[in-house]
Design an enzyme around this catalytic site. Structure first.
Site, short mmCIF file in Angstrom:
data_model
loop_
_atom_site.label_atom_id
_atom_site.label_comp_id
_atom_site.label_asym_id
_atom_site.label_seq_id
_atom_site.Cartn_x
_atom_site.Cartn_y
_atom_site.Cartn_z
N ALA A 49 0.83 -1.20 0.00
CA ALA A 49 0.00 0.00 0.00
C ALA A 49 0.87 1.26 0.00
O ALA A 49 0.58 2.23 -0.71
CB ALA A 49 -0.94 0.00 1.20
N TYR A 50 1.93 1.25 0.78
CA TYR A 50 2.86 2.38 0.80
C TYR A 50 3.51 2.55 -0.57
O TYR A 50 3.59 3.66 -1.11
CB TYR A 50 3.92 2.17 1.88
CG TYR A 50 4.88 3.32 2.03
CD1 TYR A 50 4.54 4.44 2.80
CD2 TYR A 50 6.12 3.32 1.41
CE1 TYR A 50 5.41 5.49 2.96
CE2 TYR A 50 7.00 4.38 1.54
CZ TYR A 50 6.65 5.47 2.31
OH TYR A 50 7.52 6.54 2.45
#
Length: 284
Positions: free
Chosen positions: A158-159
């Site tokens: 996600a990052y």
């Protein structure tokens, strides 16, 4: 060369500005005599920040507790900045979070990371940039990206997605600004190395890490040169190694290797040989 917006005439808005790279940038800008708007959710840090920055040389300081993922809060902030200072000249979309995630993991981790890291920058840019352009003054929009948005290592997808998307957004923004008639704004993608900040979760600075102050010094010098990609080294990884890692990542597509082959057991020796070969090529 000196970037024309890096002067005492400018008003700088910095999100995530109460600590880490944001605070280091604010202190650097204060030393230039700018008027500053520091945005952060950490109200306890904001309480004492204005005095610190005035002591560092800032002509005036405004602090605001704002959630950058909430567009209405950004709209209200822009209105307040315009009312107090006439508008902004520098926007540093620096607020970010790095909570863990998995491709098959909880949805809320994805939503929160994308909301801050990506949508926070999009909100800030779309709300502030029109007024910055219409001011007709030299300015800059600086988005804090990550090397993980380029090489996308396994561990926190996600990052990586948030920073990969931010890279694409900032590239498109640079193109759009330079093709907007009368626009004096430049865009810059800050790509820090390993920096000792609160997001690392470490209590002491590792020897490999740069300080936030070193990073701020580097990015200001890079802006003065006119750099768009501000690729920062650290005490462990020089630029040459970053370049090889990025070249290998792009090579996965060109050579039709498996995704993330740098971390694939069948390609570990090939990657090591690639780095070693290029190391020797750089020898005098």
């Amino acid at each position: 060369m000196t970037h024309p917006a890096l002067s005492a005439e400018s008003v700088a808005v910095i999100t995530g500005g109460a600590s880490g790279i944001g605070l280091a940038a604010a202190t650097k800008f204060a030393g230039m005599g700018m008027r500053l708007v520091i945005v952060d959710l950490a109200e306890d840090k904001l309480d004492t920040l204005a005095g610190h920055l005035r002591d560092a040389g800032a002509a005036d300081v405004m602090v605001a507790s704002v959630d950058v993922s909430d567009r209405e809060q950004i709209v209200a902030l822009e209105s307040e900045v315009t009312g107090r200072f006439g508008g902004a000249d520098i926007l540093m979309n620096n607020a970010g979070i790095g909570a863990g995630s998995s491709c098959l993991g909880p949805l809320d981790a994805w939503q929160s990371i994308l909301a801050v890291n990506l949508w926070g920058a999009i909100n800030g840019t779309q709300v502030f940039a029109p007024g910055m352009v219409s001011r007709g003054r030299p300015g800059a929009i600086i988005n804090t990206g990550s090397k993980q948005g380029i090489t996308t290592p396994p561990g926190n997808p996600a990052y990586n997605v948030s920073k990969s998307a931010l890279k694409a957004f900032t590239e498109a923004l640079a193109h759009e600004l330079r093709n907007t008639e009368g626009c004096q704004l430049s865009a810059h993608l800050l790509i820090p190395g390993f920096v000792f900040t609160g997001i690392t979760g470490l209590s002491e600075k590792p020897p490999a890490a740069w300080t936030a102050e070193q990073t701020a010094d580097f990015f200001v010098k890079s802006m003065d040169r006119g750099d768009f990609y501000i690729l920062c080294p650290d005490n462990d990884v020089p630029r040459e190694l970053d370049e090889k890692r990025m070249a290998w990542a792009m090579g996965d597509i060109i050579e039709n290797r498996p995704a993330l082959s740098r971390w694939h057991p069948d390609y570990s020796d090939a990657f090591a040989a690639f780095v070693d070969k290029n190391d020797k090529a750089l020898d005098p």
